[in-house]
Each structure stands twice: as C-alpha cells, then as structure tokens.
Design a protein around this motif. Structure first.
Motif, PDB file in Angstrom:
ATOM      1  N   GLY A 236      33.214  -7.109  37.032  1.00 27.37           N
ATOM      2  CA  GLY A 236      31.928  -7.501  36.438  1.00 27.37           C
ATOM      3  C   GLY A 236      31.338  -6.461  35.494  1.00 27.37           C
ATOM      4  O   GLY A 236      30.119  -6.347  35.371  1.00 27.37           O
ATOM      5  N   VAL A 237      32.203  -5.727  34.792  1.00 27.47           N
ATOM      6  CA  VAL A 237      31.714  -4.733  33.829  1.00 27.47           C
ATOM      7  C   VAL A 237      31.314  -5.459  32.543  1.00 27.47           C
ATOM      8  O   VAL A 237      32.151  -6.015  31.846  1.00 27.47           O
ATOM      9  CB  VAL A 237      32.805  -3.670  33.543  1.00 27.47           C
ATOM     10  CG1 VAL A 237      32.358  -2.698  32.469  1.00 27.47           C
ATOM     11  CG2 VAL A 237      33.157  -2.933  34.829  1.00 27.47           C
ATOM     12  N   GLU A 238      30.024  -5.469  32.268  1.00 33.21           N
ATOM     13  CA  GLU A 238      29.527  -6.286  31.159  1.00 33.21           C
ATOM     14  C   GLU A 238      29.075  -5.502  29.943  1.00 33.21           C
ATOM     15  O   GLU A 238      28.824  -6.080  28.893  1.00 33.21           O
ATOM     16  CB  GLU A 238      28.387  -7.199  31.644  1.00 33.21           C
ATOM     17  CG  GLU A 238      28.882  -8.255  32.633  1.00 33.21           C
ATOM     18  CD  GLU A 238      27.849  -9.309  32.966  1.00 33.21           C
ATOM     19  OE1 GLU A 238      26.690  -9.167  32.562  1.00 33.21           O
ATOM     20  OE2 GLU A 238      28.231 -10.287  33.645  1.00 33.21           O
ATOM     21  N   ASP A 239      28.917  -4.189  30.076  1.00 30.57           N
ATOM     22  CA  ASP A 239      28.561  -3.432  28.875  1.00 30.57           C
ATOM     23  C   ASP A 239      29.118  -2.007  28.910  1.00 30.57           C
ATOM     24  O   ASP A 239      29.659  -1.557  29.913  1.00 30.57           O
ATOM     25  CB  ASP A 239      27.031  -3.417  28.657  1.00 30.57           C
ATOM     26  CG  ASP A 239      26.290  -2.897  29.882  1.00 30.57           C
ATOM     27  OD1 ASP A 239      26.750  -1.889  30.461  1.00 30.57           O
ATOM     28  OD2 ASP A 239      25.275  -3.501  30.260  1.00 30.57           O
ATOM     29  N   GLU A 240      28.971  -1.364  27.775  1.00 32.60           N
ATOM     30  CA  GLU A 240      29.553  -0.039  27.600  1.00 32.60           C
ATOM     31  C   GLU A 240      28.935   0.994  28.554  1.00 32.60           C
ATOM     32  O   GLU A 240      29.618   1.893  29.036  1.00 32.60           O
ATOM     33  CB  GLU A 240      29.353   0.414  26.145  1.00 32.60           C
ATOM     34  CG  GLU A 240      29.956   1.776  25.857  1.00 32.60           C
ATOM     35  CD  GLU A 240      30.755   1.782  24.570  1.00 32.60           C
ATOM     36  OE1 GLU A 240      30.258   1.227  23.571  1.00 32.60           O
ATOM     37  OE2 GLU A 240      31.872   2.349  24.583  1.00 32.60           O
ATOM     38  N   ALA A 241      27.635   0.812  28.840  1.00 31.47           N
ATOM     39  CA  ALA A 241      26.966   1.757  29.743  1.00 31.47           C
ATOM     40  C   ALA A 241      27.596   1.719  31.139  1.00 31.47           C
ATOM     41  O   ALA A 241      27.831   2.768  31.751  1.00 31.47           O
ATOM     42  CB  ALA A 241      25.473   1.429  29.824  1.00 31.47           C
ATOM     43  N   GLY A 250      34.541   8.396  38.273  1.00 29.13           N
ATOM     44  CA  GLY A 250      35.960   8.527  38.613  1.00 29.13           C
ATOM     45  C   GLY A 250      36.618   7.236  39.052  1.00 29.13           C
ATOM     46  O   GLY A 250      37.693   7.248  39.668  1.00 29.13           O
ATOM     47  N   CYS A 251      36.003   6.109  38.727  1.00 34.77           N
ATOM     48  CA  CYS A 251      36.589   4.811  39.058  1.00 34.77           C
ATOM     49  C   CYS A 251      37.931   4.664  38.317  1.00 34.77           C
ATOM     50  O   CYS A 251      38.081   5.143  37.195  1.00 34.77           O
ATOM     51  CB  CYS A 251      35.621   3.714  38.628  1.00 34.77           C
ATOM     52  SG  CYS A 251      36.066   2.087  39.206  1.00 34.77           S
ATOM     53  N   ASP A 252      38.910   4.045  38.958  1.00 30.46           N
ATOM     54  CA  ASP A 252      40.253   3.980  38.364  1.00 30.46           C
ATOM     55  C   ASP A 252      40.418   2.874  37.332  1.00 30.46           C
ATOM     56  O   ASP A 252      41.037   3.087  36.289  1.00 30.46           O
ATOM     57  CB  ASP A 252      41.302   3.796  39.469  1.00 30.46           C
ATOM     58  CG  ASP A 252      41.255   4.932  40.473  1.00 30.46           C
ATOM     59  OD1 ASP A 252      41.678   6.035  40.105  1.00 30.46           O
ATOM     60  OD2 ASP A 252      40.750   4.718  41.594  1.00 30.46           O
ATOM     61  N   GLN A 253      39.904   1.689  37.661  1.00 24.56           N
ATOM     62  CA  GLN A 253      40.078   0.557  36.738  1.00 24.56           C
ATOM     63  C   GLN A 253      38.788  -0.230  36.619  1.00 24.56           C
ATOM     64  O   GLN A 253      37.975  -0.249  37.546  1.00 24.56           O
ATOM     65  CB  GLN A 253      41.149  -0.412  37.265  1.00 24.56           C
ATOM     66  CG  GLN A 253      42.579   0.001  36.976  1.00 24.56           C
ATOM     67  CD  GLN A 253      43.572  -1.084  37.409  1.00 24.56           C
ATOM     68  OE1 GLN A 253      43.222  -2.042  38.096  1.00 24.56           O
ATOM     69  NE2 GLN A 253      44.829  -0.913  37.001  1.00 24.56           N
ATOM     70  N   ALA A 254      38.630  -0.907  35.487  1.00 26.91           N
ATOM     71  CA  ALA A 254      37.469  -1.764  35.282  1.00 26.91           C
ATOM     72  C   ALA A 254      37.921  -3.114  34.747  1.00 26.91           C
ATOM     73  O   ALA A 254      38.909  -3.221  34.011  1.00 26.91           O
ATOM     74  CB  ALA A 254      36.500  -1.112  34.304  1.00 26.91           C
ATOM     75  N   GLN A 255      37.159  -4.138  35.141  1.00 26.52           N
ATOM     76  CA  GLN A 255      37.453  -5.514  34.735  1.00 26.52           C
ATOM     77  C   GLN A 255      36.112  -6.171  34.446  1.00 26.52           C
ATOM     78  O   GLN A 255      35.165  -6.013  35.206  1.00 26.52           O
ATOM     79  CB  GLN A 255      38.149  -6.207  35.913  1.00 26.52           C
ATOM     80  CG  GLN A 255      38.429  -7.674  35.728  1.00 26.52           C
ATOM     81  CD  GLN A 255      39.069  -8.294  36.990  1.00 26.52           C
ATOM     82  OE1 GLN A 255      39.531  -7.580  37.875  1.00 26.52           O
ATOM     83  NE2 GLN A 255      39.078  -9.604  37.043  1.00 26.52           N
ATOM     84  N   GLY A 256      36.029  -6.890  33.350  1.00 32.13           N
ATOM     85  CA  GLY A 256      34.762  -7.570  33.068  1.00 32.13           C
ATOM     86  C   GLY A 256      34.680  -8.090  31.649  1.00 32.13           C
ATOM     87  O   GLY A 256      35.549  -7.814  30.813  1.00 32.13           O
ATOM     88  N   TYR A 257      33.611  -8.861  31.400  1.00 32.64           N
ATOM     89  CA  TYR A 257      33.431  -9.497  30.104  1.00 32.64           C
ATOM     90  C   TYR A 257      33.367  -8.486  28.967  1.00 32.64           C
ATOM     91  O   TYR A 257      33.674  -8.820  27.834  1.00 32.64           O
ATOM     92  CB  TYR A 257      32.145 -10.343  30.106  1.00 32.64           C
ATOM     93  CG  TYR A 257      32.160 -11.539  31.038  1.00 32.64           C
ATOM     94  CD1 TYR A 257      33.335 -11.969  31.651  1.00 32.64           C
ATOM     95  CD2 TYR A 257      30.986 -12.258  31.278  1.00 32.64           C
ATOM     96  CE1 TYR A 257      33.331 -13.069  32.498  1.00 32.64           C
ATOM     97  CE2 TYR A 257      30.979 -13.367  32.118  1.00 32.64           C
ATOM     98  CZ  TYR A 257      32.156 -13.766  32.732  1.00 32.64           C
ATOM     99  OH  TYR A 257      32.151 -14.857  33.551  1.00 32.64           O
ATOM    100  N   PHE A 258      32.927  -7.251  29.245  1.00 31.12           N
ATOM    101  CA  PHE A 258      32.850  -6.263  28.174  1.00 31.12           C
ATOM    102  C   PHE A 258      34.223  -6.034  27.528  1.00 31.12           C
ATOM    103  O   PHE A 258      34.324  -5.894  26.313  1.00 31.12           O
ATOM    104  CB  PHE A 258      32.286  -4.927  28.679  1.00 31.12           C
ATOM    105  CG  PHE A 258      32.202  -3.877  27.597  1.00 31.12           C
ATOM    106  CD1 PHE A 258      31.348  -4.048  26.508  1.00 31.12           C
ATOM    107  CD2 PHE A 258      32.996  -2.744  27.642  1.00 31.12           C
ATOM    108  CE1 PHE A 258      31.286  -3.106  25.499  1.00 31.12           C
ATOM    109  CE2 PHE A 258      32.935  -1.788  26.635  1.00 31.12           C
ATOM    110  CZ  PHE A 258      32.075  -1.973  25.565  1.00 31.12           C
TER     111      PHE A 258
END
Ligand code: C2E
Ligand code: MG
Ligand code: MG
Ligand code: MG
Length: 288
Positions: A236-241, A250-258
C-alpha cells in the motif's frame, strides 16, 4: 430450501432468508461460470527492492470481469468462495496461471518471484503441497520463485495442521509470507515460530505513517522482523514520502500504487521496459 422450523415444529416461510439463499446460489453458480467462461484474470503487481532499486517480484491478484456486473472485487467474492469451499478451485486456478507465467518469464531471462495468496481453507487441504509440486514440475518453475502469502487468521484456524502443511511447503523450497501483518491477533513471537521467510506489513499502517505512533509501529515491526531473520515488505505504498520513510526504516521491499497498480502480464512487461524500477541500481539509480 425455503422453510425454517419454529419451536412448535412446523415450517415457517422466511422470505428474507429465501432471498439470501437465492443470492448465494446464484453467486455460486456465477463463480463456477466465471472459471469455465474465462472471466477470471490474474493481474500482477510489482514488489520493488529498496536496496536493489529494481522489481524483485510480483504479487498475483485475481480479477473477475463479470459480463453484466462488470469488475467484481476479490474482497467481495474471495470470502464467499472461502465460505462455500469453492476457494479450492480458485486457488488451483490462480496457482496454475501464476506458476506458468513465472516459468515463462524465467525462460525469457526475467526471473521474478511470484507471490500467490492462499486462504486458511487451502491450508486444510492435504493435497496442496502435492498439487504445487506437480505444477512447478509441469512448468519448469523453481520452487524458490514461488511465494505463498498467508494471513495470520490462516495460521490460527487449525495451528497444528497449518504448521505441518507449512513445514512441508518450506521443505520444498517454497517461500512463505505472512500477509496483512498487524491486523490479526496473533503475536509475532507465535508466527515467527512457523517456517516463514517474509512479513508483509498491512497497508492500514503504511497509509498512516504521518502519525508518529503508527510510524513507530512500522519501524519496530521492521526491526523485529529483521531480528527474527525475516524479510520485511510494506504494502500500500502510495507516495514518495512513504517510500522514503520505509527506506530509512530499512524495509526490504515495497509494493503499492506509487510504483504500479496490479497489471495484466503483458502490460506489466511493457511497464517494465520503461520503468525506473527495471534498471540496475548501480548504473542508474541513487537509492540512498
Ligand atoms: P492482499 O493480498 O493484501 O493484496 C493487496 C491488495 O492491496 C490488493 O487488492 C491490491 O490491489 C491492493 N493495493 C496494492 N497497492 C495498493 C495501494 O497503494 N493502495 C491501495 N489502496 N491498495 C493497494 P485486491 O487485488 O483488491 O485484493 C484484495 C484482497 O483479496 C487481497 O489482499 C487478498 O487478500 C485477496 N485476494 C486477491 N487475489 C486473491 C487470490 O488469488 N486468492 C486469494 N485467496 N485471495 C486473493
Ligand atoms: Mg497478499
Ligand atoms: Mg497483503
Ligand atoms: Mg492487505
């Protein structure tokens, strides 16, 4: 079935119950038709590595294009399919699509890990590990490229049985992930005893990281996950911030509309050709 018995023992017609049942029966037959009539699709949403700066995997998400109702959300029909037991058929279908696609991408020089959502009911199915072995063999897909996402409630339904199935899947080399982490009631100390490799922080937390308490929860979950040897993914990563904060934590991976919405396989391939997330980090991208 239209009659219910009252305490006196004679049948009472219950109109609302009847309508409800009718709706269920028609939905069930429509889901059956969906499988046979090719109304189902699998979309893929990229999971990007915050250190590598590139797409490392994708999550397979089912889509139903109903001829009259239009797009039906999985949030509506998956719980229903679970309730009726029809989920077994849907899971098998999604697994086959995803494992075939994964094998194909790999032969084309694009080894992406594919994550498939598995429901609590599926974990009670003793044949699941065998089914997966057969599909991996059929499509020449290595087990390490398949990840299964299971929610906490999936583990809790029958913990002893779930543990055995998960251990078998883990022995096969399949990657296991805890989905929507933080929304259930289990403790991380419990789930971390299961042979899992990955923790996905639920998007309800990621969405609210501007709130300092939520941000602290996200940061501590990442640290705790790491102390337990787990890879941590934020959904649920939706923006650059959000992305910047997660990187700092230190999160390993991101997934989201951004990065990208879920896309059909062909569109994902197109997206990858132009995306900044498809280039090697050293050459093109500053991730610090
Ligand atoms: P999930 O496994 O937690 O999947 C992530 C959901 O978040 C997906 O919704 C995805 O489209 C959505 N999402 C991704 N990025 C963002 C974002 O930046 N913002 C927002 N607001 N949402 C984002 P979707 O595809 O509607 O699926 C909903 C749920 O349905 C899934 O949640 C999963 O629990 C279930 N589901 C979907 N496909 C399957 C399947 O093939 N099998 C099973 N058993 N469940 C599935
Ligand atoms: Mg998922
Ligand atoms: Mg999730
Ligand atoms: Mg979720």
């Amino acid at each position: 079935y239209v009659a219910k018995r009252n305490k006196g023992g004679y049948a009472v017609y219950d109109a609302s119950y009847d309508t409800h049942q009718q709706e269920h029966l028609s939905l069930l037959s429509e889901i059956r038709q969906a499988v046979e009539g090719h109304q189902l699709r699998v979309y893929y949403q990229p999971k990007v590595g915050l250190t590598s700066g590139i797409v490392e995997g994708v999550e397979a998400l089912i889509r139903w294009e109903h001829p009259r109702r239009g797009f039906v959300s999985p949030a509506e029909f998956i719980p229903f399919a679970e309730h009726t037991g029809y989920i077994k058929v849907l899971t098998r279908w999604v697994l086959e699509q995803a494992i075939r696609q994964c094998g194909q991408w790999r032969s084309n020089g694009m080894p992406l890990q594919v994550s498939v959502n598995i429901s609590a009911r599926d974990l009670l199915n003793r044949e699941l590990p065998e089914l997966i072995v057969q599909l991996l063999d059929r499509y020449g897909t290595p087990a390490s490229l398949l990840c299964l996402e299971i929610t906490e409630s999936g583990f809790m339904e029958d913990p002893a049985h779930a543990q055995r199935v998960l251990e078998r899947l883990h022995e096969l080399g399949i990657v296991l992930s805890i989905d929507d982490y933080g929304t259930g009631y289990s403790s991380l100390s419990y789930v971390a005893r299961l042979p899992v490799d990955e923790l996905k922080i639920d998007r309800s937390f990621v969405k609210q990281m501007s709130d300092s308490t939520t941000a602290t929860i996200v940061r501590s979950t990442i640290e705790l996950g790491h102390s337990l040897g787990l890879k941590v993914v934020a959904e649920g990563v939706e923006d650059e911030a959000d992305l910047r904060t997660l990187r700092v934590y230190g999160c390993d991976q991101a997934q989201g509309y951004f990065m990208s919405r879920p896309l059909p396989a062909k569109e994902l391939e197109e997206w990858l050709k132009h995306s900044e997330w498809s280039r090697p980090v050293a050459a093109t991208r500053d991730v610090s």
